[in-house]
Design an enzyme around this catalytic site. Structure first.
Site, PDB file in Angstrom:
ATOM      1  N   ASP A   1      44.362 104.572  99.387  1.00 52.36           N
ATOM      2  CA  ASP A   1      43.488 103.603  98.733  1.00 52.36           C
ATOM      3  C   ASP A   1      42.843 104.221  97.493  1.00 52.36           C
ATOM      4  OD1 ASP A   1      42.004 105.396 100.230  1.00 52.36           O
ATOM      5  OD2 ASP A   1      40.854 103.879 101.302  1.00 52.36           O
TER       6      ASP A   1
ATOM      7  N   ASP B   1      39.635 110.670  95.517  1.00 51.21           N
ATOM      8  CA  ASP B   1      38.282 110.970  95.050  1.00 51.21           C
ATOM      9  C   ASP B   1      38.230 112.464  94.705  1.00 51.21           C
ATOM     10  OD1 ASP B   1      35.535 110.683  94.618  1.00 51.21           O
ATOM     11  OD2 ASP B   1      35.018 110.807  96.718  1.00 51.21           O
TER      12      ASP B   1
ATOM     13  N   PHE C   1      30.799 104.231  93.911  1.00 52.01           N
ATOM     14  CA  PHE C   1      31.331 103.971  95.248  1.00 52.01           C
ATOM     15  C   PHE C   1      31.772 102.519  95.337  1.00 52.01           C
ATOM     16  CE2 PHE C   1      31.483 103.415  99.803  1.00 52.01           C
ATOM     17  CZ  PHE C   1      32.074 104.598 100.213  1.00 52.01           C
TER      18      PHE C   1
END
Ligand code: 5GP
Length: 169
Positions: A93, A96, A145
């Site tokens: 997904d 980070d 986020f």
């Protein structure tokens, strides 16, 4: 709203076409990283027109209930089938810090796949702590986020059809 459902689907379709071209005639296995990638993978696999495409799932947990990386990658579910000799495409997904993908690549490499590549819907390049090459990337985003389209905060908001930013207090 940050990425609309239409914007996401259009990009995912492009990625699917690109992947189908690159893996024509191969035994491609999508290794879907649970849980956040489940919606992305569902749309992506339908955009990859390959007759031999297989799909398997790998469960990892790298976050607690907060919005900060714990840096710890815990395996919660292993693949159902061997990948020896196969072309593996990890479906993430979001990349980070890069720690999760790096850890997964190291682990899957020990099983003798023919190749391993990475497809991620999102990447936060300013947060990278390790160098990870993303072969197929949907969107680069800022250090915010995000939730929706499979991505959660404390298990909520996965069902949003778009991707939005969570405001921190
Ligand atoms: P990394 O190991 O690259 O730091 O983290 C990757 C994982 O952290 C992703 O698979 C995802 O589960 C989680 N993550 C990182 N950034 C975000 C974000 O902005 N929103 C959500 N919901 N999860 C994130």
């Amino acid at each position: 709203m940050m990425l609309s459902a239409e914007t996401i689907l259009a990009r995912v379709s492009e990625l699917g076409v690109e992947i189908a071209k690159a893996y024509a005639g191969r035994n491609l296995v999508l290794v879907v990283v649970l849980k956040g990638s489940f919606l992305f993978a569902a749309d992506l696999c339908r955009a990859i027109e390959l007759p031999n495409l297989r799909i398997d799932f790998f469960g990892v947990r790298s976050y607690g209930d907060g919005t900060e990386s714990s840096g710890v990658v815990q395996i919660t579910q292993d693949l159902a089938a061997p990948i020896a000799g196969d072309d593996v495409l990890i479906v993430e997904d979001i990349v980070d810090t890069g720690l999760t993908v790096l850890h997964m690549m190291d682990l899957l490499r020990t099983r003798g796949p023919r190749s391993i590549a990475v497809c991620s819907l999102l990447s936060k390049p300013t947060r990278a702590r390790v160098a990870v090459n993303i072969d197929y990337l949907g969107f680069s985003i800022d250090d915010k986020f995000v939730v929706g389209y499979g991505l959660d905060v404390a298990e909520k908001y996965r069902n949003l059809p778009y991707i939005g930013i969570v405001e921190r207090d």
